[in-house]
Design a protein around this motif. Structure first.
Motif, mmCIF file in Angstrom:
data_model
loop_
_atom_site.group_PDB
_atom_site.id
_atom_site.type_symbol
_atom_site.label_atom_id
_atom_site.label_comp_id
_atom_site.label_asym_id
_atom_site.label_seq_id
_atom_site.Cartn_x
_atom_site.Cartn_y
_atom_site.Cartn_z
ATOM 1 N N LYS A 126 0.820 -1.153 0.003
ATOM 2 C CA LYS A 126 0.006 -0.278 0.060
ATOM 3 C C LYS A 126 0.939 1.328 0.060
ATOM 4 N N HIS A 127 2.056 1.156 0.455
ATOM 5 C CA HIS A 127 3.187 2.139 0.609
ATOM 6 C C HIS A 127 4.223 1.623 1.403
ATOM 7 N N GLY A 181 -1.853 13.357 1.576
ATOM 8 C CA GLY A 181 -2.216 12.754 0.506
ATOM 9 C C GLY A 181 -2.904 11.422 0.817
ATOM 10 N N ASP A 303 -12.934 1.517 -1.126
ATOM 11 C CA ASP A 303 -11.751 1.955 -2.188
ATOM 12 C C ASP A 303 -12.357 2.309 -3.360
ATOM 13 N N ALA A 304 -12.504 3.426 -3.708
ATOM 14 C CA ALA A 304 -13.230 4.130 -4.954
ATOM 15 C C ALA A 304 -12.635 3.486 -5.990
ATOM 16 N N ALA A 305 -11.380 3.047 -6.255
ATOM 17 C CA ALA A 305 -11.041 2.638 -7.523
ATOM 18 C C ALA A 305 -11.419 1.208 -7.700
ATOM 19 N N ARG B 30 -0.896 -0.951 -14.680
ATOM 20 C CA ARG B 30 -2.276 -0.913 -15.052
ATOM 21 C C ARG B 30 -2.779 -0.453 -16.561
ATOM 22 N N GLN B 63 -10.164 5.753 -13.913
ATOM 23 C CA GLN B 63 -9.435 4.670 -13.284
ATOM 24 C C GLN B 63 -7.843 5.506 -12.881
ATOM 25 N N LYS B 66 -8.451 7.695 -10.127
ATOM 26 C CA LYS B 66 -8.755 7.098 -8.691
ATOM 27 C C LYS B 66 -7.519 6.285 -8.261
ATOM 28 N N GLN B 67 -6.733 5.675 -9.304
ATOM 29 C CA GLN B 67 -5.645 4.823 -8.959
ATOM 30 C C GLN B 67 -4.543 5.798 -8.491
ATOM 31 N N TYR B 69 -4.790 8.391 -6.691
ATOM 32 C CA TYR B 69 -5.323 9.093 -5.658
ATOM 33 C C TYR B 69 -4.789 7.947 -4.560
ATOM 34 N N LYS B 70 -4.707 6.902 -4.835
ATOM 35 C CA LYS B 70 -4.485 5.735 -4.072
ATOM 36 C C LYS B 70 -3.044 5.690 -3.425
ATOM 37 N N LEU B 71 -2.208 6.432 -4.331
ATOM 38 C CA LEU B 71 -0.816 6.627 -3.798
ATOM 39 C C LEU B 71 -0.712 7.569 -2.698
#
Ligand SMILES: Cc1ncc(C[n+]2csc(CCOP(=O)(O)OP(=O)(O)O)c2C)c(N)n1
Ligand SMILES: [Mg+2]
Lengths: 563, 182
Positions: A126-127, A181, A303-305, B30, B63, B66-67, B69-71
């Motif tokens: 995740k990080h 972030g 998880d929006a993605a 991706r 996508q 959104k992807q 944003y996950k970072l």
């Protein structure tokens, strides 16, 4: 207070409530271990391969809901963690992995056992962090646990150059994280919840697919309330097993490639899918263009993605499952879908999917059922990957959530034994059954030593078919029965176990299955049962790759005898 | 075939080692098709700004957003495609020239309000800014003389007016500033 990097990390682990760490030492973590020894509240479990440390930490997290923790040295120690980190990543298990690194002056020079583990794990964490000085340590640990355990959980890696372990810094553990972030709390939009409620009240044939998200978010009561209030049938994914009472009238089993036929039929007929904490993996949807053609989709996930990634959502709802369902339940009116439920009941009557044929040999399904019977459904079941995993999923009784532990996303053979260690450490008072394949078991069987060293009373059931059975099944169906590379020999598992100090026995008579399981259960310590099962038994139902989920291969009716 | 719709995304990212790597790795893994990506400092210390151009015909832009944003290092992502914006790219191009062709080149460069930034006996270097179309047209005209070397920056963009665009909320700015002080 002046502390060095290793001390700061240990202080942080204590502050984060860590009580057990799985790992393996090496040159670049000696400094850490030396410090670690001064923290008796941190219990260290020495595994026999770092992959096992990651699986154990992952399973510990899955059965407790808390962040699991593992540690390895630089280079090969770190790369050995990779499979375990990836396994946790794909199944959203919260984990903090700590690796040693070469000292800062050597970085980038291909020093002995230097490997770019933050680079390698970039797409499977995740990080991740490379801690370049001790001043960053406290904040890094705080952030790592926060990121791993909140939102959609996942693994976080902290890589520590060996000279940072001994570098001094002023220690002050941060109260909160300052991550511009990263938002751990996702605001639920009331309009979306209203739209979801409206879609549900308008549906004639709604169905709920519940996944791991329900378990992660502890939303069982809310899910049950939703289903009961609106009378919606519930099916679950592999990782959703245990999120809904299995004896409930509205429960229709697991869906997917080896799901119950009636669950898949219901899904194909539904006019509304309420997808809750699941991600439309291809093992659930099969061929996307054929998936649930009539259905609108309400997709609820933190998880929006995940929403709209594989299947278009008519009503996306982003948020914590429990929070969303709590709000949604306020807007849901009592409904009944008697006709729809009757229709699925009829599918179930016509396609029971639980049928087992008669066989002179031990059938694996019956071993799983006997474990369920003896444990009363209160055991934690931990599987490997293959046919046995699917039989375990289909035939286990799971009374409590967080009690079915399986590598779903990555499908990692070798997961079961080390994961059972993590599960047992996480829930010490409970019975843990490792249901494993003879192939999977051979990938990580060295962990018998860890079990013995930690005196963990894990019960091991090997469903020994002499094959890499799942692959053999594909060869039987789709590759002209050419069993290439799938017949697999093994050592005498009972002797192997004995050599590790774990007692066990071979069971080859179908009439002795239950007694053996009782004996193992009652034995005060670990116990291994080597079940010699029908070698070419297949997993049914099965959706062929590339077909729609309602096109299933079922157990040939002629073979079925009621068991 | 879906018509090519170029989307301009603005991503504000923490100015940390490896952040470009994280973004690039995400795009590769991706299978996102990125036309260009330009990175540099923003008005906030500690925050870099990326302008990313994605072709909506072959990549699901939502996508990508959104992807991204996950970072954890990504603070904000905005698709400014439908906003009124100024989008610019810079190119340096080295063209073969002789005494005979130099004045003709100069004329073309003039029309495009580009600049000659270097002259050698057998080549000139031209600097041009503008949107991609302008640069493409100029290159088209210069092609005949022989392009010896070309470099383009990829698009940078900003929304017009005081409102809109991709502002960072005050709380995030404070967080970033606090982090920098540590
Ligand atoms: C690490 C790994 N390698 C290969 C595979 C591919 N694979 C999936 S199931 C399977 C066979 C598993 O055999 P076994 O553990 O004996 O279980 P069975 O299917 O016989 O019950 C294989 C090889 C995998 N999932 N994981
Ligand atoms: Mg096998």
């Amino acid at each position: 207070m002046r502390l060095n990097g290793a001390q700061i990390l240990c202080e942080g682990l204590v502050k984060e409530g860590v009580d057990v760490i799985f790992g393996f030492p090496g040159g670049r973590v000696i400094q850490f271990f030396d410090t670690f020894a001064q923290y008796p509240q941190l219990h260290f479990v020495l595994v026999r391969h770092e992959q096992a440390a990651a699986h154990a930490a992952d399973a510990y997290a899955r059965v407790t809901g808390r962040v699991g923790c593992c540690v390895a040295t630089s280079g090969p120690g770190a790369t050995n963690l990779v499979t375990g980190i990836a396994t946790a990543h794909l199944d959203s298990a919260p984990m903090v992995a700590i690796t040693g690194q070469v000292d800062r002056p050597s970085l980038g020079r291909d020093a002995f056992q230097e490997i770019d583990i933050t680079g390698i794990t970039l797409p499977i964490t995740k990080h991740n962090y490379l801690v370049m000085n001790a001043d960053e340590m406290a904040e890094t640990v705080k952030e790592a646990f926060h990121i791993a355990g909140t939102g959609r959980p996942g693994p976080v890696l902290i890589d520590v150059p060996s000279d940072v372990w001994v570098e001094q810094s002023e220690f002050k553990y941060p109260e909160k994280v300052d991550l511009p972030g990263y938002k751990s709390v996702v605001k639920v939009y009331p309009e979306q919840v209203k739209k979801a409620a409206k879609a549900i009240s308008g549906a004639k044939c709604p169905i709920i697919i519940a996944g791991n998200g329900v378990i992660i978010s502890d939303a069982y009561a809310e899910l049950k309330e939703l289903a009961e209030k609106a009378q919606i049938p519930v099916i679950n994914t592999l990782l959703g097993i245990g999120c809904f009472p299995q004896k409930h009238v509205l429960y229709y089993g697991m869906t997917g490639m080896h799901g119950m036929a009636y669950a898949n039929y219901a899904l194909s007929e539904a006019d509304l899918i309420i997808a809750i904490g699941m991600r439309f993996d291809d093992r659930v949807t099969s061929k996307l263009s054929t998936f649930a053609p009539r259905a609108d989709v309400v997709h609820i996930d933190i998880d929006a993605a995940e929403i709209g990634k594989n299947v278009k959502a008519n009503v996306p709802v982003v948020g914590d499952i429990r929070e969303v369902l709590t709000e949604l339940n306020k807007d849901i009116e009592k409904q009944s879908h008697a006709d729809w439920l009757n229709q699925i009941d009829q599918y179930r009557a016509e396609h029971p999917s639980h049928e087992i044929r008669d066989c002179a040999n031990i059938l694996p399904q019956n071993v799983v059922r006997a474990i369920a019977e003896v444990s009363g459904g209160d055991a934690i079941i931990v599987t490997g990957v293959g046919q046995h995993q699917m039989w375990a999923a289909q035939h286990s009784i799971i009374n409590k959530p967080k009690s079915f532990v399986s590598s779903g996303g990555l499908g990692t053979m070798g997961y079961s034994l080390p994961a059972a260690i993590g599960a047992q450490m996480g829930r010490p008072g409970e019975t843990v059954w490792s249901i494993d394949g003879d192939g999977s078991f051979q990938m990580t069987l060295q962990e018998l030593a860890t079990i013995q060293q930690e005196r963990l009373p894990i019960k091991i059931a090997i469903l020994n078919n002499g094959y890499l059975g799942m692959v053999r099944q594909w060869q039987e169906f789709f590759w002209g029965k050419r069993y290439v590379a799938t017949p697999i020999t093994g050592p005498d598992f009972v002797k192997i176990a004995a050599a590790y100090g774990v007692p066990g026995e071979v069971v080859s008579d179908r009439n002795e299955v239950k007694a053996a399981i009782e004996k193992a259960t009652n034995y005060d310590g670990p116990y291994l049962l080597d079940f010699r099962i029908e070698p070419e038994e297949n997993v049914f139902p099965m959706v062929k790759l590339g077909s729609a989920i309602c096109e299933l291969l079922e157990q040939p009716k002629s073979e079925v005898k009621t068991w | 075939m879906v018509a090519s719709i170029k989307h301009t995304l603005v991503a504000s990212v923490e100015d940390k080692p490896g952040v470009l790597n994280r973004v690039a790795s995400l795009f590769r893994r991706r299978g996102f098709n990125i036309e260009s990506i330009a990175v540099g400092h923003s008005e906030i210390a500690g925050l870099s700004r990326m302008t990313i151009v994605v072709d909506g015909a072959n990549t699901a832009v939502e996508q990508v957003e959104k992807q991204l944003y996950k970072l954890v290092d990504v603070v904000k992502v905005t698709d400014i495609t439908s906003d009124s914006m100024v989008a610019r790219e810079l190119a340096l191009v080295k063209i073969s020239s002789t005494t005979a062709t130099r004045s003709e080149i100069l004329q073309i460069v003039d029309i495009f309000r580009a600049n000659i930034v270097d002259v050698a006996p057998d080549s000139v270097m031209v600097e041009v800014t503008g949107d991609e179309n302008k640069i493409d047209s100029l290159l088209d005209l210069l092609k005949g003389f022989g392009i010896k070397e070309l470099v383009r920056t990829g698009r940078v963009a900003m929304v017009r007016g005081t409102d809109g665009g991709s502002p960072i909320d005050e709380e995030s700015v404070q967080k970033i500033t606090r982090r920098r002080k540590k």
